[in-house]
Design an enzyme around this catalytic site. Sequence first.
Site, PDB file in Angstrom:
ATOM      1  N   CYS A 130       0.719  -1.332  -0.166  1.00 47.52           N
ATOM      2  CA  CYS A 130       0.078   0.216  -0.109  1.00 47.52           C
ATOM      3  C   CYS A 130       0.814   1.388  -0.056  1.00 47.52           C
ATOM      4  CB  CYS A 130      -0.887   0.209   1.054  1.00 47.52           C
ATOM      5  SG  CYS A 130      -0.268  -0.684   2.569  1.00 47.52           S
ATOM      6  N   HIS A 259      -2.830   5.980   4.583  1.00 44.62           N
ATOM      7  CA  HIS A 259      -1.532   6.239   4.874  1.00 44.62           C
ATOM      8  C   HIS A 259      -1.162   7.574   4.474  1.00 44.62           C
ATOM      9  CE1 HIS A 259      -1.415   2.211   5.917  1.00 44.62           C
ATOM     10  NE2 HIS A 259      -0.659   1.777   5.004  1.00 44.62           N
TER      11      HIS A 259
HETATM   12  O1  L14 Z   1       3.021  -5.962   2.584  1.00 47.86           O
HETATM   13  O2  L14 Z   1       0.603  -2.827   8.234  1.00 47.86           O
HETATM   14  O3  L14 Z   1       0.989  -5.662   1.939  1.00 47.86           O
HETATM   15  O4  L14 Z   1       0.342  -0.878   7.297  1.00 47.86           O
HETATM   16  C1  L14 Z   1       0.255  -3.927   4.119  1.00 47.86           C
HETATM   17  C2  L14 Z   1       0.010  -3.501   5.322  1.00 47.86           C
HETATM   18  C3  L14 Z   1       2.495  -4.775   5.046  1.00 47.86           C
HETATM   19  C4  L14 Z   1       2.124  -4.049   6.289  1.00 47.86           C
HETATM   20  C5  L14 Z   1       1.879  -5.660   2.979  1.00 47.86           C
HETATM   21  C6  L14 Z   1       0.582  -2.118   7.265  1.00 47.86           C
HETATM   22  C7  L14 Z   1       1.327  -5.445   4.211  1.00 47.86           C
HETATM   23  C8  L14 Z   1       1.271  -2.942   6.003  1.00 47.86           C
END
Ligand code: L14
Length: 348
Positions: A130, A259
């Site tokens: 993401c 985010h």
């Molecule tokens: O690798 O905790 O797709 O914000 C995506 C969410 C890793 C952690 C990934 C988080 C996850 C991320």
Amino acid sequence: MVKEYNVAIVGATGMVGGEFIKVLEERNFPVKELRLLASGRSKGKYLKFRGKDREVQELGKDSFKGIDIALFSAGAGISKEFAPIAAKSGAVVVDNSSAFRMDPDAPLVVPEVNPLAIKRHKGIIANPNCSTIQMVVALKPIHDAAKIKRIVVSTYQAASGWGKEAVDQLWEETGEMLKLKAEGFRHNNGGQARLKADKVKKVLPAQIAFNVIPHIDVFLPNRYTKEEMKMLNETRKIMEDDTIKLTATCVRVPVITSHAEAVNVETEKKLTAEQVIGLLKKAPGVEVIDDIANGKYPLPIDAAGKDAVYVGRIREDESVENGLNLWIVSDNLRKGAALNAVQIAELL
Ligand code: L14
């Protein structure tokens, strides 16, 4: 007649699973059958799609018969085990986990950035992380215009990235903090705004309410986290340019969804802030919110539930020759996950 497809969602009861269902509905994806798959714990639950309740089935080896497109978001372990099974049975897999992202046989695709990579697929297409997706959507036009040499990024990541349990932790801890306040806690009495360890079931590595945590995913031998190294490796693969340098610090903040990222880039050619604003206003998938006179810039609470990657605070980095600073915000469950995966399925 439009061709219709049999679509499976693996991890249907999770946060990204729920967004898959919404995005397929909203975009009117030509779904013939929607098969909702999850672990045995969710077997027999019902989820709504196009106004009808659909039963969740337990994921198994035979779950993919007749499926054309399988959208996976149930963690890397499940993807490693079941994505090859789905592909073998004739489905094209779009996998939201980290399992196949750096696999040379799996294209890693952001439709606004490298749509053609999709053609090289052998049954499994990886959906990037993401934090990486929203950054490359905003940086691609800058890279094309002026060639990016180096990126320094700090993320401010929402709890929902880690799933429902992390969002629950944020809410529960916030409730406990309000109780502390009601019991007479004062921030200026020398006390720390820290909850007793037993107050809340923790899935994140520390208290997230009234705090920030510089730790997302696991630590690696080079002292970075895996999340930080994903941003480097995935950016190079998606931009198809291994010369880009990148260093990241990924931080969890007490936000539910979306985010945010503070991004500093150094380019080969000079771009003014006005030129960058012009480029980003035309860029697919991007919306510029940069009206500082009126205090307008992208916020996670505004981006949540929306499709765009929002960019603001665009300015030149006056400490170097050719530098820029940007503030990039996007819904981590939508463009960061479900929407990007459905856009890949649309390209297919
Ligand atoms: O690798 O905790 O797709 O914000 C995506 C969410 C890793 C952690 C990934 C988080 C996850 C991320």
